[in-house]
Design a protein around this motif. Structure first.
Motif, PDB file in Angstrom:
ATOM      1  N   ARG A  63     -25.507  27.823   5.632  1.00  0.00           N
ATOM      2  CA  ARG A  63     -24.053  27.929   5.529  1.00  0.00           C
ATOM      3  C   ARG A  63     -23.358  26.693   6.115  1.00  0.00           C
ATOM      4  O   ARG A  63     -22.313  26.263   5.625  1.00  0.00           O
ATOM      5  N   LEU A  64     -23.953  26.134   7.167  1.00  0.00           N
ATOM      6  CA  LEU A  64     -23.345  24.996   7.849  1.00  0.00           C
ATOM      7  C   LEU A  64     -23.929  23.656   7.402  1.00  0.00           C
ATOM      8  O   LEU A  64     -23.682  22.621   8.027  1.00  0.00           O
ATOM      9  N   LEU A  65     -24.708  23.694   6.340  1.00  0.00           N
ATOM     10  CA  LEU A  65     -25.244  22.480   5.703  1.00  0.00           C
ATOM     11  C   LEU A  65     -26.148  21.669   6.627  1.00  0.00           C
ATOM     12  O   LEU A  65     -26.140  20.427   6.612  1.00  0.00           O
ATOM     13  N   ILE A  66     -26.942  22.372   7.432  1.00  0.00           N
ATOM     14  CA  ILE A  66     -27.909  21.689   8.300  1.00  0.00           C
ATOM     15  C   ILE A  66     -29.320  22.251   8.100  1.00  0.00           C
ATOM     16  O   ILE A  66     -30.197  22.062   8.944  1.00  0.00           O
ATOM     17  N   GLY A  67     -29.523  22.918   6.973  1.00  0.00           N
ATOM     18  CA  GLY A  67     -30.833  23.503   6.700  1.00  0.00           C
ATOM     19  C   GLY A  67     -31.942  22.482   6.567  1.00  0.00           C
ATOM     20  O   GLY A  67     -33.116  22.798   6.795  1.00  0.00           O
ATOM     21  N   ASP A  68     -31.580  21.239   6.233  1.00  0.00           N
ATOM     22  CA  ASP A  68     -32.597  20.197   6.011  1.00  0.00           C
ATOM     23  C   ASP A  68     -32.955  19.427   7.281  1.00  0.00           C
ATOM     24  O   ASP A  68     -33.800  18.522   7.244  1.00  0.00           O
ATOM     25  N   ILE A  69     -32.360  19.761   8.425  1.00  0.00           N
ATOM     26  CA  ILE A  69     -32.655  19.014   9.661  1.00  0.00           C
ATOM     27  C   ILE A  69     -33.240  19.923  10.747  1.00  0.00           C
ATOM     28  O   ILE A  69     -33.328  19.511  11.906  1.00  0.00           O
TER      29      ILE A  69
END
Length: 255
Positions: A131-137
């Motif tokens: 949701r917060l666009l940090i799934g890739d880190i």
């Protein structure tokens, strides 16, 4: 519906009888479930002291603060620690992430302390990270990511345990304008999609324009209140600037 937060005639004094400073002077207000409320005021107005009292970092001199109907000014020891852990989420200007933990581990830490089952932790961490666009880190460490990503990690950590109230203290203060916009969009997503109840202190009119309601503090008292209603963010921003001007403050950002 009962308010999440009830602040009742609180006062906070510093000093002794010969030299007393009234940081907060009989402030009262409520925050309803799902509200996104901003607190604004010039430096020294009492806004940070107010947030510190609500977060139990500081103690009121008099008055009551209720969260979900419980008077938190009377909590001590283990009760206070449990309240902070289970009822409050924090987002500060300084990210306060642990450099020895990955982004995933930083977000999961509160759930781990609460002995949440591992599968549930993973599901909740990955869901909020997406949701917060940090799934890739998630597998990176804080020193490997940008300031904006760190602050969105702090937001994920604040919301992952489903607290009753999220407290944010100048959350965009350490970010550039692009990162600040992304963070504010993320906080707005938490409010709109997850019905998170948010109380945010800020000196910045652009940041405040994301809120649904703003309380303006002056000399330890509530000076004014603005409700966004059906206004666009631009219209609300303009109204905020008018009140900030009356307060004698300034706003460094433009819309």
């Amino acid at each position: 519906m009962k308010p999440i937060l009830e602040v009742k005639n609180i006062e906070k004094y510093y000093g002794n009888k010969g030299n007393v400073t009234k940081a907060i002077n009989r402030i009262s207000f409520d925050v309803e479930p799902g509200e996104y409320v901003g607190i604004m005021g010039a430096s020294g107005s009492g806004k940070t002291t107010l947030l510190n009292c609500i977060s139990t970092i500081d103690k009121v001199t008099s008055g009551r603060i209720l969260v979900n109907g419980k008077d938190i000014t009377k909590l001590k020891g283990k009760q206070l620690s449990r309240f902070r852990r289970e009822q409050l989420g924090f987002v500060f200007q300084e990210f306060n992430l642990l450099d020895t933990l990955t982004i995933y581990e930083n977000i999961a830490l509160a759930l781990t302390i609460m002995k949440t089952p591992a599968k549930e932790i993973e599901d909740r961490v990955r869901s909020i990270a997406e949701r917060l666009l940090i799934g890739d880190i998630l597998e990176k460490y804080p020193y490997q990511v940008s300031g904006g990503q760190k602050q969105r990690t702090a937001c994920a950590r604040a919301i992952v345990s489903n607290p009753s109230l999220i407290l944010a203290d100048e959350p965009t203060g350490a970010l550039d304008s692009k990162s600040a916009r992304m963070l504010l969009d993320s906080i707005e997503t938490l409010n709109l999609e997850l019905n998170a109840t948010i109380l945010m202190v800020t000196h910045d009119a652009f940041t405040a324009s994301y809120c649904k309601r703003i309380l303006f503090i002056k000399d330890g008292k509530i000076f004014n209140e603005l409700i966004r209603g059906d206004d666009s963010r631009k219209q609300f921003f303009d109204k905020i600037i008018e009140v900030v001007t009356l307060l004698g403050g300034d706003s460094t950002n433009v819309f």
